[in-house]
Design a protein around this motif. Sequence first.
Motif, PDB file in Angstrom:
ATOM      1  N   PRO A  17      14.061 -56.697   6.986  1.00  0.00           N
ATOM      2  CA  PRO A  17      13.943 -56.985   5.580  1.00  0.00           C
ATOM      3  C   PRO A  17      12.858 -57.903   4.584  1.00  0.00           C
ATOM      4  O   PRO A  17      11.420 -57.366   4.291  1.00  0.00           O
ATOM      5  N   GLU A  75       9.913 -55.785   5.550  1.00  0.00           N
ATOM      6  CA  GLU A  75       9.480 -54.829   4.482  1.00  0.00           C
ATOM      7  C   GLU A  75       9.315 -54.787   3.099  1.00  0.00           C
ATOM      8  O   GLU A  75       8.391 -54.436   2.687  1.00  0.00           O
ATOM      9  N   ARG A  83       5.255 -55.115   4.047  1.00  0.00           N
ATOM     10  CA  ARG A  83       4.807 -53.665   3.360  1.00  0.00           C
ATOM     11  C   ARG A  83       5.026 -52.927   1.889  1.00  0.00           C
ATOM     12  O   ARG A  83       4.253 -52.236   1.387  1.00  0.00           O
ATOM     13  N   GLU A  95       1.863 -51.812   0.230  1.00  0.00           N
ATOM     14  CA  GLU A  95       1.656 -50.462  -0.371  1.00  0.00           C
ATOM     15  C   GLU A  95       1.127 -50.173  -2.003  1.00  0.00           C
ATOM     16  O   GLU A  95       0.814 -50.263  -2.430  1.00  0.00           O
ATOM     17  N   PHE A 107       4.595 -51.673  11.270  1.00  0.00           N
ATOM     18  CA  PHE A 107       4.580 -51.006   9.781  1.00  0.00           C
ATOM     19  C   PHE A 107       2.602 -50.698   9.047  1.00  0.00           C
ATOM     20  O   PHE A 107       2.825 -50.951   8.155  1.00  0.00           O
ATOM     21  N   GLN A 108       2.329 -50.961   9.731  1.00  0.00           N
ATOM     22  CA  GLN A 108       0.743 -50.525  10.055  1.00  0.00           C
ATOM     23  C   GLN A 108       0.431 -51.044   8.685  1.00  0.00           C
ATOM     24  O   GLN A 108      -0.644 -51.242   7.692  1.00  0.00           O
ATOM     25  N   LEU A 152      11.499 -47.898  13.332  1.00  0.00           N
ATOM     26  CA  LEU A 152      10.271 -48.316  12.523  1.00  0.00           C
ATOM     27  C   LEU A 152       8.854 -47.700  12.509  1.00  0.00           C
ATOM     28  O   LEU A 152       8.427 -47.552  10.911  1.00  0.00           O
ATOM     29  N   LYS A 153       8.605 -47.098  13.461  1.00  0.00           N
ATOM     30  CA  LYS A 153       7.338 -45.985  13.594  1.00  0.00           C
ATOM     31  C   LYS A 153       7.535 -44.757  12.470  1.00  0.00           C
ATOM     32  O   LYS A 153       6.718 -44.823  11.826  1.00  0.00           O
ATOM     33  N   THR A 195       7.654 -45.302   8.651  1.00  0.00           N
ATOM     34  CA  THR A 195       6.160 -45.968   8.078  1.00  0.00           C
ATOM     35  C   THR A 195       5.407 -44.732   7.943  1.00  0.00           C
ATOM     36  O   THR A 195       4.834 -44.775   7.018  1.00  0.00           O
ATOM     37  N   TRP A 252       7.197 -43.303   4.503  1.00  0.00           N
ATOM     38  CA  TRP A 252       6.416 -43.825   3.924  1.00  0.00           C
ATOM     39  C   TRP A 252       5.406 -43.936   3.596  1.00  0.00           C
ATOM     40  O   TRP A 252       4.773 -43.495   2.633  1.00  0.00           O
ATOM     41  N   ASN A 253       4.603 -43.258   4.558  1.00  0.00           N
ATOM     42  CA  ASN A 253       2.882 -42.993   4.004  1.00  0.00           C
ATOM     43  C   ASN A 253       2.748 -41.706   4.008  1.00  0.00           C
ATOM     44  O   ASN A 253       1.640 -41.029   2.931  1.00  0.00           O
ATOM     45  N   TYR A 300      19.183 -51.949   8.878  1.00  0.00           N
ATOM     46  CA  TYR A 300      18.389 -53.166   9.413  1.00  0.00           C
ATOM     47  C   TYR A 300      18.681 -53.896  10.547  1.00  0.00           C
ATOM     48  O   TYR A 300      19.183 -55.110  10.221  1.00  0.00           O
TER      49      TYR A 300
END
Lengths: 508, 508
Positions: A187, A190, A193, A197, A312-313, B428-429, B432, B435-436, B445
Motif C-alpha cells: 500500500p 501505491e 504511485r 500520477e 509501478f514505474q 503489480l506489473k 501498472t 493504470w497507465n 495487498y
Amino acid sequence: MADKTEALEAIKIQGEVVRKLKSEKASKDQIDVEVAKLLELKLRLGGDDGKHQFVLKTPKGTRDYSPKQMAIRDKVFNTIVGCFKRHGAETIDTPVFELKETLTGKYGEDSKLIYDLKDQGGELLSLRYDLTVPFARYLAMNKISNIKRYHIAKVYRRDNPAMTRGRYREFYQCDFDIAGQYDPMIPDAECLRIVHEILSELDLGDFHIKVNDRRILDGMFAVCGVPDDKFRTICSTVDKLDKMCWEDVKKEMVKEKGLSEEAADQIGEYVSMQGGMDLAVHLLEDSKLSQSKQACAGLSDMKQLFSYLQLFQVTDKVVFDLSLARGLDYYTGIIYEAVLTQGGVVPPTGDGPKAEVSVGSVAGGGRYDGLVGMFDPKGRTVPCVGVSIGIERIFSIMEQKVEAEKVRTTEIQVMVASAQKNLLEERLKLLTELWNAGIKAEAMYKKNPKLLSQLQHCEESGIPLVAILGEQELKDGMVKLRTVATREEVDVCRVDLIEEIRKKTSEV
Amino acid sequence: MADKTEALEAIKIQGEVVRKLKSEKASKDQIDVEVAKLLELKLRLGGDDGKHQFVLKTPKGTRDYSPKQMAIRDKVFNTIVGCFKRHGAETIDTPVFELKETLTGKYGEDSKLIYDLKDQGGELLSLRYDLTVPFARYLAMNKISNIKRYHIAKVYRRDNPAMTRGRYREFYQCDFDIAGQYDPMIPDAECLRIVHEILSELDLGDFHIKVNDRRILDGMFAVCGVPDDKFRTICSTVDKLDKMCWEDVKKEMVKEKGLSEEAADQIGEYVSMQGGMDLAVHLLEDSKLSQSKQACAGLSDMKQLFSYLQLFQVTDKVVFDLSLARGLDYYTGIIYEAVLTQGGVVPPTGDGPKAEVSVGSVAGGGRYDGLVGMFDPKGRTVPCVGVSIGIERIFSIMEQKVEAEKVRTTEIQVMVASAQKNLLEERLKLLTELWNAGIKAEAMYKKNPKLLSQLQHCEESGIPLVAILGEQELKDGMVKLRTVATREEVDVCRVDLIEEIRKKTSEV
C-alpha cells in the motif's frame, strides 16, 4: 469622537501605505492586501449615511471562491478524484466539527491553532484540524479494520494566514489513505504511485518525491549519540533543512538544543545522503547505522519499497533522502513529500538559500500505525498509510497559470435568441424543447433584448452556439443556427435542430 | 463514586428502554436511536481498562457518511448539478463561518439557533445558518448586479435534531438563485421549471409545487381586517396549515393572537382556495381582494407566471395555493414549496391530520428583493429569486429506497488476480499497465492471496472483471479474463487485454 479621529488617522496612514506600494510598482497581491485593509478601515468607520456600520468582508484568513476559481477548483478535483477512483478508493464524509476531546492530544504544540466553538450549552466542540484524526475516529467508532478511502473537505487552523502564498485559515485537504493489515510496503508504494500520477496529470512542471522512514531517522539519531529525550526536537530541526542551510541547522542543534558538536557532525553526514534502492543497500552495510535494529528494519522496508516502485514505474521521481523529517508526531514508518522543482512557478515557501531550487511541497504523507488505537476502547490498532495532496498550493499555481486565459464558468451550449421584438414566448418555447432534450441552454430574461447584446453575451461567456428565431423562421418552421466562433450561420429545420446541436457541440 | 453509581443506573434504565422497543417490534430507526444513547452512556463510563474515558461519537445532531451513503449522495448531487448546469448556472463557495455581525438581524427569532465560535482573540465568528445570507453578502461585497449561481454546502443550526426524519444540526443546503434586474416572472418561472426537472428526474414519486405571493398574502390580510402589526404573526399561523387543520389554525389566530373571529373567517375562505391561472384571473375580479393594490400586483404577476409555466410545460404540477405562507421574513414576492404527495415513502413531518396526504416539503424558495441592499453600504438593491432543494430529506428517501440493494462504492473495473503463489510482482506489473491505460484496477495487498478470496472480494464489491495470471498464461503471453457475473472465462492475448476490458466494461 476620539475613536472617529483615530479611525480617520488610521485610514490616512493606510492610504499612504497603498500609494507608496503603487508608486514602487509592488506586486498586485501585495497591493491587494493593503487595499483590503484600507477598505476595512473605511467600512469600520461606517458608510456615507452611517447606517451600515458593519464590515463587509469574509473572516480573516478565509476567502470566497468566484465562479472562475470554482471552475479551476472543480477541474483539479476531477483529476484527483479520477486518480483515487482508478485506485479503487471509496469516499466518506465526517462533520466539520468534532467533540473537543476527540482532537485533544493529537497535535502537540499546534493544538493552540484549533478553533473551538462557543459553549452554548451541550457538548464542547472544535472545528476539525485535519482529516486524519476524524478518519481514525471513524475507523475506531465503526470498528472498520480495512478500507481504502479518500476524503476531500475543508479543515481549520487559527494560523497566521499568508494568503498570497496560498496559506489560509480555512483550506481544503485532499487525503487518500489505506487502512488494514497487509503485506509490507505494497500500500505504501501505491500511495507514491498515486502522487506520481496526480502531479503528472496536473502538469505542474517537474517534481520529485522524497522518501524516508521514521525508523531510519530514529536509528540514525541513536547511533549518532542523540540522547533519547532529544529525538523529537532534533528531528524537528532536521525538518528545517528544506528552508535552511546545514550550517544554520547545525547551529540550532548545538547552540539551542544542546547537542554535542560531534553528534551534529555525524548527523550532517547522513542527512546529506540521497539515492535510490542502492543507498538503502549501502546503508544496510554501514558499520554504524547497521547497529540500530530500527534503522535496519526501515532500510529493509525501503529496499522492498523501491522494488515495488520499479514495478509501478515511478522510480524516475522518487528519491530516498535522509534529510526528510516531516513534523507530525504520529508517523511510525515511511514518510514522503513531493516538491515541485521548477523555479518561478510559485512564490518560495521560505527565504532560505534553497528557495530558488525547491518551490515547495505539494503532497506529503506516511505511515501511522498507532493513531486508530488511540481511539479504540480496547486499544486495537489498525495500520494506516496515506497521502495528503496540497491542494491549496496547487490551486494557486493553476490560478496563476490561467490568470490571463478565459475560463468558462458555465456549460451552456446554446443561447436561444431572437432577431425581432415580441418573440419572448417563442424563445421560451424553443428553450423548453432544448431542456427537454437535455441540452444546456439559456435565453435572456428580457422581453425584447437586442440581437447584438444577445450575441455579445455569448462571446463573453463562451457559449458556442446561438439558435436565432425570427418571424420568417417561425413561419417556415426553421431556426438559424449560428456558430459564435466562426460567425457562420445555417438554416436548420426545427425538427432537426436538436440533432444538429448535438453534432456541432461534439465538434466544437 | 456517586457519579459512577448514577451512570450505572442510567445504563440499566436505558437498557430496559431498548429491550422494550425490541419486544414491541418498534422501527429500526427508533431502536437505533435508543441503542446509540445506550452506547453513549456506556462509553461515558469508560472502557474496560479505564484508559479511554472519552466518548467515541460525532457531535449531537451530526453524522458521518459511510461510503454507501456517499455513493447515494453523489448520485443525487450529480442529478441536481446536472440540472443547474443545463440552466447555465455558475457556482461559488463561501467560508463555513462568517463575521457574527453578517448574520445578525437576518433570521429573527431563529437567531438563537446560530452556532458561535469561541472568542479566541480576533474577530467574532458564527457558522453559516443558510447559504442565502452569505450569497447576499458576496453580491454586495463584490458589487455583482447579476449572476445565476448554485451553491451546495453544509449549514449549521443548533436546532433540536430529529435524525430519523432527516433533521440534523449539520446539513446540506442546495441552492439555486438568479440575481439581477429582469423582466418580471421570467427567472421566477425558470426556478419552478428547475424544481420540476429535479423532482421528476430523481423519481421520488408524485409531487406538486404550491405557489403564492407575499403581496397577495399581505393584501389578503389587509382586506380581511388584520391590523398591520399582526401581519407577520398571523402569517406564521397560516404557515401551519400544512400540519394543522383549519379549526386549530383559527383557534390560534383568535385565542392566542387576538384576531377577531370575523377576520379569521374571512381569511379561512381565501386560504381554502387552490387553482391555476384561472384562480388568479378570478381573484383579480374579487370585490374585496381587488381593493388591495398589493394583492393586485401579486395576482397580475401570478397570471404572468402561469403563462410562462405553460410555455415551460410544468403547469401539471403547479398549484396556486393561498394557504402557502413560508416562514422566512426576507421574501418580498412569489413564494413556492414542493411537496411529495405519495404516502408511506417518508415519515410524516407532523402529527396533524394531513400527514398521510402530504409527506413533506422537498424544495422551497421565493423572491427576496431586499436582502442584498441590507449589505450594500449605499443600500443599492439587487433583486433575487431562488430555490433551495431539501437535499437531506431526499437523501433519506433515496437511502430507504436502496436499503436492501447493493450499492457500489468504488468504480473498479478489473481485479488483477493470480491463481498460483509467488506472482505478486507479475500482478503489480499488469496493474501498472492497466493504470497507465486509465483503467480502474486493483490487486490484493497480499503476497499470496487465495484465488477464491480474490474472487469473493469481486463479488462483494461488485467488480465486474478479473484478470487472472498463472504460470502458463505468463509463459504464453496470455491473461485469463473472467466476467464475475457469468463466471465465463476467456483467454486474451496480453497485447489485446486493454481493448478487451474496454469492450467488456462498456457492455456491462
